[in-house]
Scaffold this active site. Sequence first.
Site, short mmCIF file in Angstrom:
data_model
loop_
_atom_site.label_atom_id
_atom_site.label_comp_id
_atom_site.label_asym_id
_atom_site.label_seq_id
_atom_site.Cartn_x
_atom_site.Cartn_y
_atom_site.Cartn_z
N LYS A 163 -35.55 -123.90 -31.16
CA LYS A 163 -36.18 -123.66 -32.32
C LYS A 163 -35.34 -122.44 -32.91
O LYS A 163 -35.27 -121.32 -32.64
CB LYS A 163 -37.62 -123.13 -32.15
N SER A 180 -33.91 -121.22 -37.20
CA SER A 180 -34.28 -120.90 -38.57
C SER A 180 -33.53 -122.11 -39.26
O SER A 180 -32.41 -122.22 -39.06
CB SER A 180 -33.85 -119.59 -39.35
N THR A 238 -34.79 -118.27 -42.64
CA THR A 238 -35.10 -118.69 -44.00
C THR A 238 -35.87 -117.49 -44.99
O THR A 238 -35.53 -117.47 -46.21
CB THR A 238 -36.10 -119.83 -43.96
N ALA A 239 -36.49 -116.86 -44.33
CA ALA A 239 -37.00 -115.57 -45.04
C ALA A 239 -35.90 -114.61 -45.77
O ALA A 239 -36.00 -114.44 -46.71
CB ALA A 239 -37.88 -114.53 -44.13
N HIS A 267 -44.56 -114.91 -40.05
CA HIS A 267 -45.62 -115.22 -38.90
C HIS A 267 -46.97 -114.78 -39.27
O HIS A 267 -47.39 -114.75 -40.31
CB HIS A 267 -45.12 -114.74 -37.66
#
Length: 278
Positions: A53, A55, A108-109, A152
């Site tokens: 997993k 980004s 992504t943030a 999150h």
Amino acid sequence: MKIAFSPCPNDTFVFHAWVHGLIPGAPKLDVTYADIDKTNHWAASGNGPEIQKISYAALPWVLPDYALIPCGGALGRGCGPLVLTKERTNAPSFITGKKVAVPSERSTAYLLFRLWEAQNVPGGVGEIVVIPFHEIMPAVHKGEIDAGLVIHEARFTYQSYGLNMMTDLGDWWESDTGLPIPLGAIIAHRSLDIKAITNWTRASVEYAWANPKVSRDYIMQHAQELSLEVAQSHINLYVNEFTENLGDDGVAAVSALLKRAAKEGLVPEFDEAMLRIE
């Protein structure tokens, strides 16, 4: 088969069934629980697990070696990262020349923040520092940094630190593009049977939805001291129709984000066709 994903409730909810041998025909998983900043760099180095997993922001660096699995990830609406400050202000100019903490430079943030900053912060921010996401809110509260970019479950807990939400980057992205927000992607090494991994991942998602209480103990074991209520809110927000199937809208959102970022020099150029499996 080795896999790495975060201990966050949405990931443990999605992969519970596969991890616990509840998906017929799926191979046993050897799980590493890791922050997304670590998996981003593992994937880029080529030394990480076969399935990870990461980004979506890290995809351009890894697409030649890893395929995007069109399910199991996190993409949606109303679930974007937040920019937090200790001061009560909604003026983006407040962080001009200031010190801002981010959880990863390949997240992504971070991409959303830099794209938003270019449009809204005159003169730009000052120093950007990378620290683990769970350390950001305490650092803002203590005045060690001027603003923090959080992800999150921080969406649900930042008030407990006495912090102010300057802006919701998800709201900005959605109003600017009309598209959902690409957050976390599941990738698998291209040497593997990508269609089989897609089917096993989707089956794990569907099992989780059909049996939501079965995974509760596993989720809370890894939930980093979150309450059950916050953990469930986290799942409700990040596990949605795009988790089952990225679809055309999901691929369009990923493409739009990465194309904008590439234009700004934040990520490498990439072949859009590689976002889809054959």
